[in-house]
Design an enzyme around this catalytic site. Sequence first.
Site, mmCIF file in Angstrom:
data_model
loop_
_atom_site.group_PDB
_atom_site.id
_atom_site.type_symbol
_atom_site.label_atom_id
_atom_site.label_comp_id
_atom_site.label_asym_id
_atom_site.label_seq_id
_atom_site.Cartn_x
_atom_site.Cartn_y
_atom_site.Cartn_z
ATOM 1 N N ARG A 234 0.844 -1.185 0.000
ATOM 2 C CA ARG A 234 0.000 0.000 0.000
ATOM 3 C C ARG A 234 0.882 1.237 0.000
ATOM 4 O O ARG A 234 1.879 1.297 0.723
ATOM 5 C CB ARG A 234 -0.933 0.023 1.218
ATOM 6 C CG ARG A 234 -2.025 -1.034 1.206
ATOM 7 C CD ARG A 234 -3.036 -0.800 0.089
ATOM 8 N NE ARG A 234 -4.104 -1.787 0.089
ATOM 9 C CZ ARG A 234 -4.095 -2.935 -0.564
ATOM 10 N NH1 ARG A 234 -3.015 -3.264 -1.267
ATOM 11 N NH2 ARG A 234 -5.126 -3.755 -0.520
ATOM 12 N N GLU A 263 -6.085 6.026 -6.625
ATOM 13 C CA GLU A 263 -6.154 5.198 -7.837
ATOM 14 C C GLU A 263 -7.556 5.254 -8.430
ATOM 15 O O GLU A 263 -8.529 5.419 -7.683
ATOM 16 C CB GLU A 263 -5.794 3.743 -7.487
ATOM 17 C CG GLU A 263 -4.405 3.579 -6.932
ATOM 18 C CD GLU A 263 -4.091 2.153 -6.478
ATOM 19 O OE1 GLU A 263 -2.940 1.891 -6.111
ATOM 20 O OE2 GLU A 263 -5.019 1.308 -6.492
ATOM 21 N N HIS A 281 -1.482 -1.220 -10.180
ATOM 22 C CA HIS A 281 -2.081 -2.084 -9.156
ATOM 23 C C HIS A 281 -2.521 -3.431 -9.749
ATOM 24 O O HIS A 281 -3.692 -3.809 -9.707
ATOM 25 C CB HIS A 281 -3.273 -1.404 -8.473
ATOM 26 C CG HIS A 281 -3.495 -1.906 -7.077
ATOM 27 N ND1 HIS A 281 -4.039 -1.136 -6.080
ATOM 28 C CD2 HIS A 281 -3.222 -3.116 -6.495
ATOM 29 C CE1 HIS A 281 -4.117 -1.837 -4.958
ATOM 30 N NE2 HIS A 281 -3.624 -3.042 -5.189
#
Length: 315
Positions: A234, A263, A281
């Site tokens: 993260r 995001e 991601h």
Amino acid sequence: MRIVIPDDYQDCVRHLDAFAKLEGHEVTVYHDTVTDLDTLADRFRDAEALVLIRERTPITAVLLERLPSLRAISQTGGGAAHVDLAACRRQGVTMMAGTGSPYAAAELSWGLVLAAMRHIPEEAANLKAGRWQRTLGTGLKGRTLGIFGYGKIGQLMARYGQAFEMNVLVWGRESTRKRAAEAGLEVAGSQAELFERSDVLSLHLRLNEGTQGIVTAEDLARMKPTALLVNTARAPLIAPSALEAALRAGRPGMAAADVFDEEPVIGHPLLERPNFLGTPHLGYVEKDSYELYFGDAFDNLLAFDAGEGVKNLAD
């Protein structure tokens, strides 16, 4: 049951084998990301259930108050930090979470290690542009792999490092250090030592109040100018703006990340850095993982609809 699935960026959910589990239900899938409260409330207004893809959509108390039909939320994966559980409890919304697998995320993490250390994306672009051998990569054998957090993904990374004949060095909370020592791995004497000694340092911590900003500017400044920092966990594990400043200063010399503060990313200062490698991601974005995550989420939702006993995180 009226089911809404937001944030399916790739329009892949309908094409999963697991999607057949929802046959007979009214399913609406959205492929973009929306943050505006009015738009979210409009999209979810008639939903009896939401299936959330990881943490892409925050479910706040204000939003829940505008969703009178909502009875259940089924989360892909196990995290629920983006959902206001107290508000779910007040609204009578059952919140369910599933399970996941560490393999896809660990594989991507190792892919970033290899890609960054050997400059693979850059040299692939060079080759297509008619440029031959413009960089000098760095091998892994004999170098030190630092692992910050020795959970399921961290344990896989340690095994990958050993397969590449790297020296593995672990740091984390006391239980982490104990597990690593029991596995025969070297444990750093301190967080500072982990950052000082690592040639490749990979973050594998859960994000919570205790770990937010745990990687400081001072930690990064301790890294070697030849070292690589990898973050597929993260983004907020690293203090705000600390990584950009560290890369400008040259310690560490490189960074690779699969996660960002907000995001999806349209523009970010890190993307302008020549010593930064980023991916959007992708850690869990892989077909086997999706079948597992969504299959689990759909099973939980169907059990709820059938009146079977389910674990309600909002209780």
